[in-house]
Design a protein around this motif. Structure first.
Motif, short mmCIF file in Angstrom:
data_model
loop_
_atom_site.label_atom_id
_atom_site.label_comp_id
_atom_site.label_asym_id
_atom_site.label_seq_id
_atom_site.Cartn_x
_atom_site.Cartn_y
_atom_site.Cartn_z
N LEU A 3 -17.30 -0.48 -2.31
CA LEU A 3 -16.95 -1.38 -3.40
C LEU A 3 -15.47 -1.74 -3.31
O LEU A 3 -14.65 -0.94 -2.85
N PRO A 4 -15.10 -2.93 -3.76
CA PRO A 4 -13.68 -3.30 -3.76
C PRO A 4 -12.85 -2.34 -4.61
O PRO A 4 -13.34 -1.82 -5.62
N LEU A 5 -11.62 -2.10 -4.20
CA LEU A 5 -10.73 -1.24 -4.96
C LEU A 5 -10.22 -2.00 -6.18
O LEU A 5 -9.67 -3.09 -6.06
N ARG A 6 -10.42 -1.40 -7.36
CA ARG A 6 -9.99 -2.05 -8.60
C ARG A 6 -8.96 -1.24 -9.37
O ARG A 6 -8.32 -1.78 -10.28
N ALA A 7 -8.80 0.05 -9.05
CA ALA A 7 -7.93 0.89 -9.85
C ALA A 7 -7.26 1.97 -9.00
O ALA A 7 -7.84 2.46 -8.03
N VAL A 8 -6.03 2.31 -9.40
CA VAL A 8 -5.28 3.39 -8.76
C VAL A 8 -4.88 4.38 -9.85
O VAL A 8 -4.29 3.99 -10.87
N ALA A 109 8.68 2.95 -9.73
CA ALA A 109 8.55 1.75 -10.56
C ALA A 109 8.18 0.54 -9.71
O ALA A 109 7.34 -0.28 -10.11
N GLU A 110 8.79 0.43 -8.55
CA GLU A 110 8.54 -0.74 -7.70
C GLU A 110 7.08 -0.80 -7.26
O GLU A 110 6.46 -1.87 -7.26
N VAL A 111 6.51 0.34 -6.89
CA VAL A 111 5.12 0.37 -6.46
C VAL A 111 4.18 0.05 -7.62
O VAL A 111 3.21 -0.70 -7.46
N LEU A 112 4.46 0.59 -8.79
CA LEU A 112 3.63 0.27 -9.95
C LEU A 112 3.66 -1.23 -10.25
O LEU A 112 2.62 -1.85 -10.53
N HIS A 113 4.85 -1.82 -10.20
CA HIS A 113 4.96 -3.27 -10.40
C HIS A 113 4.14 -4.03 -9.36
O HIS A 113 3.42 -4.99 -9.69
N GLU A 114 4.25 -3.63 -8.11
CA GLU A 114 3.55 -4.33 -7.03
C GLU A 114 2.03 -4.23 -7.19
O GLU A 114 1.31 -5.22 -7.00
N ALA A 117 0.87 -6.39 -10.06
CA ALA A 117 0.91 -7.80 -9.68
C ALA A 117 -0.28 -8.17 -8.80
O ALA A 117 -0.72 -9.33 -8.78
N ALA A 118 -0.81 -7.17 -8.09
CA ALA A 118 -1.97 -7.40 -7.23
C ALA A 118 -3.28 -7.37 -8.01
O ALA A 118 -4.36 -7.55 -7.43
N GLY A 119 -3.19 -7.13 -9.32
CA GLY A 119 -4.38 -7.14 -10.17
C GLY A 119 -5.09 -5.82 -10.30
O GLY A 119 -6.20 -5.75 -10.86
N LEU A 120 -4.48 -4.73 -9.83
CA LEU A 120 -5.11 -3.42 -9.93
C LEU A 120 -4.83 -2.79 -11.29
O LEU A 120 -3.74 -2.97 -11.86
N ALA A 179 -12.15 3.32 -7.48
CA ALA A 179 -10.83 3.87 -7.79
C ALA A 179 -10.33 4.77 -6.66
O ALA A 179 -11.11 5.36 -5.90
N VAL A 180 -9.02 4.90 -6.58
CA VAL A 180 -8.39 5.81 -5.65
C VAL A 180 -7.43 6.70 -6.42
O VAL A 180 -6.73 6.24 -7.33
N MET A 181 -7.42 7.99 -6.08
CA MET A 181 -6.50 8.95 -6.67
C MET A 181 -5.35 9.17 -5.73
O MET A 181 -5.54 9.39 -4.52
N VAL A 182 -4.13 9.12 -6.24
CA VAL A 182 -2.92 9.29 -5.43
C VAL A 182 -2.14 10.48 -5.98
O VAL A 182 -1.78 10.50 -7.16
N GLY A 183 -1.88 11.47 -5.13
CA GLY A 183 -1.13 12.62 -5.62
C GLY A 183 -0.72 13.56 -4.51
O GLY A 183 -1.12 13.43 -3.36
N ASP A 184 0.09 14.57 -4.90
CA ASP A 184 0.67 15.48 -3.92
C ASP A 184 -0.14 16.75 -3.71
O ASP A 184 0.10 17.49 -2.76
N SER A 185 -1.11 17.03 -4.58
CA SER A 185 -1.89 18.26 -4.46
C SER A 185 -3.16 18.01 -3.65
O SER A 185 -4.01 17.20 -4.04
N ARG A 186 -3.29 18.75 -2.55
CA ARG A 186 -4.48 18.59 -1.72
C ARG A 186 -5.74 18.94 -2.52
O ARG A 186 -6.75 18.24 -2.42
N GLU A 187 -5.66 20.02 -3.30
CA GLU A 187 -6.83 20.45 -4.06
C GLU A 187 -7.12 19.54 -5.24
O GLU A 187 -8.25 19.09 -5.44
N LYS A 188 -6.09 19.23 -6.04
CA LYS A 188 -6.30 18.56 -7.32
C LYS A 188 -6.32 17.04 -7.22
O LYS A 188 -6.95 16.38 -8.05
#
Length: 234
Positions: A3-8, A109-114, A117-120, A179-188
């Motif tokens: 499915l297309p990515l709609r959320a981060v 902040a820059e990544v969140l803005h980008e 702007a891409a509609g995510l 959706a995609v989850m972005v984070g630093d914890s491999r487990e969580k």
């Protein structure tokens, strides 16, 4: 079919906010106040162990965030041989240095803005209490750049329980597969998210841990927009 990515969905500490740097600043101040000569890495590890032990009391509502800190530093200083430690004074010392070092990670902040702007659609999903996390987000204006903030007391269970990620998806009106989850914890932030049906991107700033098969790894947030179209399904 993918499915297309709609959320981060972002983790907060050490993903958007430099919690490790702030913690080291707080512990340096505490060590200086208490006359401790413990190596920084050891002090950080001991402190983290006390957080893990005390957080369940906080999450169950048995302690406030301040009360958890007082108990944490009383236990830590006792363990390190400080006679009759003053947990309140230690909390003030640590917290002042921690707050003075507050900083978003570069590009947050820059990544969140980008991405907006891409509609995510964007969310923050954090395993800590709103009393603390909302202040960090608001201080840097990051709260205005996301559509939802879910803290540990507002989800059915903390990460890596699948219900945490599903709650974030519901708040954004998307399915886990969108959706995609972005984070630093491999487990969580990686393994738990993938088990819940989300895609994942691992923010790894130097860990020697082995790669997670099928998961893109970034060292800096500025790399995220470029890899999102390459994230495979879990």
């Amino acid at each position: 079919m993918t499915l297309p990515l709609r959320a981060v969905i972002f983790d907060l500490d050490d993903t958007l906010f430099d919690d490790t740097g702030c913690t080291h600043a707080g512990l340096r101040a505490l060590a200086a106040q208490s006359g401790l000569s413990v190596p920084p890495a050891e002090l950080f590890a001991r402190h983290a162990a006390h957080i893990r032990a005390i957080d369940p009391l906080l999450f169950r509502g048995e302690l406030t965030a301040h009360g958890a800190r007082v108990l944490r530093f009383t236990r830590l200083l006792t363990e390190l041989g400080v006679p009759d430690p003053d947990g309140e004074a230690a909390t003030v010392t640590y917290r002042e240095a921690y707050r003075a070092a507050w900083a978003p990670l570069p590009g947050a902040a820059e990544v969140l803005h980008e991405l907006r702007a891409a509609g995510l659609r964007l969310a923050v999903l954090t395993n800590y209490v709103r009393e603390v996390q909302a202040l960090k987000l608001a201080h840097f204006g990051l709260d205005a750049l996301v559509d939802a903030v879910l803290c540990v007391e507002e989800v059915p269970a903390a990460k890596p329980d699948p219900r945490a990620y599903h709650a974030a998806c519901a708040a954004l009106a998307v399915t886990p597969a969108e959706a995609v989850m972005v984070g630093d914890s491999r487990e969580k932030d990686v393994q738990g998210a993938r088990r819940a049906g989300l895609r994942a991107v691992w923010v790894n700033r130097g860990s020697q841990a082995a790669p997670e098969p099928g998961v893109p790894v970034i060292a800096h947030l500025k790399e995220l927009p470029g890899v999102l179209s390459l994230v495979p399904t879990g």
